[in-house]
Design a protein around this motif. Structure first.
Motif, PDB file in Angstrom:
ATOM      1  N   UNK A  10       0.825  -1.205   0.000  1.00  0.00           N
ATOM      2  CA  UNK A  10       0.000   0.000   0.000  1.00  0.00           C
ATOM      3  C   UNK A  10       0.858   1.252   0.000  1.00  0.00           C
ATOM      4  N   UNK A  11       2.149   1.107   0.282  1.00  0.00           N
ATOM      5  CA  UNK A  11       3.037   2.256   0.326  1.00  0.00           C
ATOM      6  C   UNK A  11       3.764   2.470  -0.994  1.00  0.00           C
ATOM      7  N   UNK A  12       3.567   1.576  -1.968  1.00  0.00           N
ATOM      8  CA  UNK A  12       4.252   1.678  -3.249  1.00  0.00           C
ATOM      9  C   UNK A  12       3.699   2.801  -4.094  1.00  0.00           C
ATOM     10  N   UNK A  13       4.253   2.978  -5.282  1.00  0.00           N
ATOM     11  CA  UNK A  13       3.785   4.050  -6.162  1.00  0.00           C
ATOM     12  C   UNK A  13       2.371   3.764  -6.666  1.00  0.00           C
ATOM     13  N   UNK A  14       1.678   4.811  -7.020  1.00  0.00           N
ATOM     14  CA  UNK A  14       0.323   4.713  -7.549  1.00  0.00           C
ATOM     15  C   UNK A  14       0.357   3.977  -8.883  1.00  0.00           C
ATOM     16  N   UNK A  15      -0.454   2.910  -9.013  1.00  0.00           N
ATOM     17  CA  UNK A  15      -0.515   2.127 -10.239  1.00  0.00           C
ATOM     18  C   UNK A  15      -1.965   2.052 -10.707  1.00  0.00           C
ATOM     19  N   UNK A  16      -2.361   2.930 -11.640  1.00  0.00           N
ATOM     20  CA  UNK A  16      -3.761   2.939 -12.065  1.00  0.00           C
ATOM     21  C   UNK A  16      -4.191   1.640 -12.728  1.00  0.00           C
ATOM     22  N   UNK A  17      -3.287   0.950 -13.414  1.00  0.00           N
ATOM     23  CA  UNK A  17      -3.648  -0.303 -14.077  1.00  0.00           C
ATOM     24  C   UNK A  17      -3.975  -1.383 -13.049  1.00  0.00           C
ATOM     25  N   UNK A  18      -3.234  -1.421 -11.978  1.00  0.00           N
ATOM     26  CA  UNK A  18      -3.493  -2.396 -10.919  1.00  0.00           C
ATOM     27  C   UNK A  18      -4.847  -2.120 -10.270  1.00  0.00           C
ATOM     28  N   UNK A  19      -5.119  -0.867  -9.965  1.00  0.00           N
ATOM     29  CA  UNK A  19      -6.389  -0.492  -9.351  1.00  0.00           C
ATOM     30  C   UNK A  19      -7.535  -0.775 -10.320  1.00  0.00           C
ATOM     31  N   UNK A  20      -7.349  -0.430 -11.585  1.00  0.00           N
ATOM     32  CA  UNK A  20      -8.384  -0.684 -12.600  1.00  0.00           C
ATOM     33  C   UNK A  20      -8.672  -2.181 -12.704  1.00  0.00           C
ATOM     34  N   UNK A  21      -7.645  -3.005 -12.655  1.00  0.00           N
ATOM     35  CA  UNK A  21      -7.837  -4.454 -12.720  1.00  0.00           C
ATOM     36  C   UNK A  21      -8.653  -4.973 -11.553  1.00  0.00           C
ATOM     37  N   UNK A  22      -8.379  -4.471 -10.366  1.00  0.00           N
ATOM     38  CA  UNK A  22      -9.150  -4.889  -9.190  1.00  0.00           C
ATOM     39  C   UNK A  22     -10.591  -4.416  -9.294  1.00  0.00           C
ATOM     40  N   UNK A  23     -10.787  -3.187  -9.747  1.00  0.00           N
ATOM     41  CA  UNK A  23     -12.150  -2.668  -9.913  1.00  0.00           C
ATOM     42  C   UNK A  23     -12.909  -3.454 -10.971  1.00  0.00           C
ATOM     43  N   UNK A  24     -12.232  -3.829 -12.056  1.00  0.00           N
ATOM     44  CA  UNK A  24     -12.857  -4.600 -13.130  1.00  0.00           C
ATOM     45  C   UNK A  24     -13.353  -5.936 -12.583  1.00  0.00           C
ATOM     46  N   UNK A  25     -12.562  -6.584 -11.760  1.00  0.00           N
ATOM     47  CA  UNK A  25     -12.939  -7.866 -11.172  1.00  0.00           C
ATOM     48  C   UNK A  25     -14.157  -7.719 -10.268  1.00  0.00           C
TER      49      UNK A  25
END
Length: 163
Positions: free
Chosen positions: A45-60
């Motif tokens: 949770x402390x890593x850099x912002x990754x919109x693709x990772x967040x988008x993938x979780x939201x898509x699921x």
């Protein structure tokens, strides 16, 4: 906003929605590239912002709504509204209708997460079924999420903490 996040909530939301609505080939290429990276531990949770990772979780999370009757009704209204340029109001109404239907089924889920889940599901379906609306739905989703859940996401520490 998260202490180490250099970008505004609105910018992050714009990037997440862009990843959600990119074509499947671009998404697949991104996933292949990510899979080739070696990671020593789960994503922090402390890593850099990754919109693709967040988008993938939201898509699921959003995929579960595809067969919902309320979801199908909201889609029909959204498509009709797009023809009359009332897309933003129809999108908001559709998301709220989905959330009302889901509250009885998932009362333990925060209302803001229900709004996020419903808006992502609706946006992805519109992108898939009406690709010509991709640009419009991108703008509408970004505005909707920024207005309706922006303060809540900021309180949680940013998108990377919420998802």
């Amino acid at each position: 906003m998260a202490p180490n996040a250099p970008f505004t909530f609105e910018w992050q939301t714009e990037q997440i929605i862009q990843c959600l609505l990119e074509d499947q080939r671009a998404h697949a290429l991104h996933c292949v590239f990510d899979a080739e990276l070696e990671v020593d531990s789960p994503i922090s949770n402390d890593g850099p912002f990754d919109p693709a990772l967040i988008a993938g979780k939201l898509r699921t999370v959003a995929d579960a709504l595809n067969d919902d009757v309320t979801f199908q009704a909201a889609l029909a209204e959204l498509k009709q509204a797009a023809a009359t340029e009332a897309l933003e109001a129809a999108f908001s109404h559709g998301v709220e209708a989905l959330c009302r239907a889901q509250v009885s089924q998932r009362a333990e889920v925060a209302p803001e997460m229900q709004l996020i889940r419903a808006s992502v599901a609706l946006g992805l379906y519109v992108k898939k079924s009406s690709p010509e609306m991709k640009r419009k739905i991108h703008s509408v989703m970004t505005t909707f999420l920024s207005r309706r859940v922006g303060p809540w996401v900021d309180q949680q520490g940013g998108w990377d903490k919420v998802v």
